[in-house]
Scaffold this motif. Sequence first.
Motif, mmCIF file in Angstrom:
data_model
loop_
_atom_site.group_PDB
_atom_site.id
_atom_site.type_symbol
_atom_site.label_atom_id
_atom_site.label_comp_id
_atom_site.label_asym_id
_atom_site.label_seq_id
_atom_site.Cartn_x
_atom_site.Cartn_y
_atom_site.Cartn_z
ATOM 1 N N VAL A 107 0.838 -1.203 0.000
ATOM 2 C CA VAL A 107 0.000 0.000 0.000
ATOM 3 C C VAL A 107 0.871 1.250 0.000
ATOM 4 C CG1 VAL A 107 -1.608 1.345 1.420
ATOM 5 C CG2 VAL A 107 -2.007 -1.093 1.061
ATOM 6 N N GLN A 108 1.913 1.257 0.838
ATOM 7 C CA GLN A 108 2.795 2.420 0.917
ATOM 8 C C GLN A 108 3.548 2.637 -0.393
ATOM 9 O OE1 GLN A 108 3.141 4.655 3.421
ATOM 10 N NE2 GLN A 108 1.469 3.627 4.467
ATOM 11 N N ILE A 109 4.076 1.574 -0.975
ATOM 12 C CA ILE A 109 4.824 1.702 -2.231
ATOM 13 C C ILE A 109 3.903 2.142 -3.362
ATOM 14 C CG2 ILE A 109 6.063 0.376 -3.992
ATOM 15 C CD1 ILE A 109 7.316 -1.224 -1.665
ATOM 16 N N THR A 110 2.705 1.556 -3.407
ATOM 17 C CA THR A 110 1.743 1.950 -4.438
ATOM 18 C C THR A 110 1.373 3.415 -4.311
ATOM 19 O OG1 THR A 110 0.858 -0.291 -4.492
ATOM 20 C CG2 THR A 110 -0.514 1.416 -5.436
ATOM 21 N N GLY A 111 1.108 3.846 -3.082
ATOM 22 C CA GLY A 111 0.783 5.251 -2.842
ATOM 23 C C GLY A 111 1.926 6.179 -3.218
ATOM 24 N N TYR A 112 3.148 5.733 -2.961
ATOM 25 C CA TYR A 112 4.314 6.547 -3.307
ATOM 26 C C TYR A 112 4.402 6.764 -4.815
ATOM 27 C CZ TYR A 112 9.176 7.977 -3.809
ATOM 28 O OH TYR A 112 10.309 8.654 -4.137
ATOM 29 N N PHE A 113 4.217 5.704 -5.578
ATOM 30 C CA PHE A 113 4.344 5.823 -7.030
ATOM 31 C C PHE A 113 3.124 6.464 -7.683
ATOM 32 C CE2 PHE A 113 7.563 2.457 -6.363
ATOM 33 C CZ PHE A 113 8.638 3.114 -6.948
ATOM 34 N N LEU A 114 1.940 6.236 -7.141
ATOM 35 C CA LEU A 114 0.734 6.815 -7.742
ATOM 36 C C LEU A 114 0.511 8.265 -7.349
ATOM 37 C CD1 LEU A 114 -1.823 3.863 -7.486
ATOM 38 C CD2 LEU A 114 -0.506 4.621 -9.474
ATOM 39 N N LEU A 115 0.840 8.586 -6.100
ATOM 40 C CA LEU A 115 0.595 9.939 -5.597
ATOM 41 C C LEU A 115 1.837 10.800 -5.609
ATOM 42 C CD1 LEU A 115 -1.665 9.007 -2.562
ATOM 43 C CD2 LEU A 115 -2.383 9.713 -4.851
#
Length: 116
Positions: A107-115
């Motif tokens: 979740v954290q990695i996805t949020g980092y790359f998407l946001l």
Amino acid sequence: MVYKALDNLGAFKAWFGYQPSTKGATLIFGLCHGFGLATKLLDFEVSPEGLLPNLLAFNVGVEIGQLMALSAILIVMSHWRRFPSFGRHASTANVAIMASGFVLMGVQITGYFLLG
């Protein structure tokens, strides 16, 4: 979470024949966690005059929260260890902790790359 669950399960000793230093791991993860929290402070608008008191209050709040969480965990674990089911369920609990750690990391990695 993933590291500690693997450590509790004895994975490092079984896989690598080596048990990493708990103190070293605590230092490294503590630094990473601290830098992560520090970068979150950049999102807040803090006036330069109140920077030091705000940083101190933030850090004291984080430490108090960690002590409260650790106290609750120690109480529950001390009570749970008294039961014969502890040995049977400890491995399952560590696998669940590891899985939740991987989910949280995703979740954290996805949020980092998407946001980011």
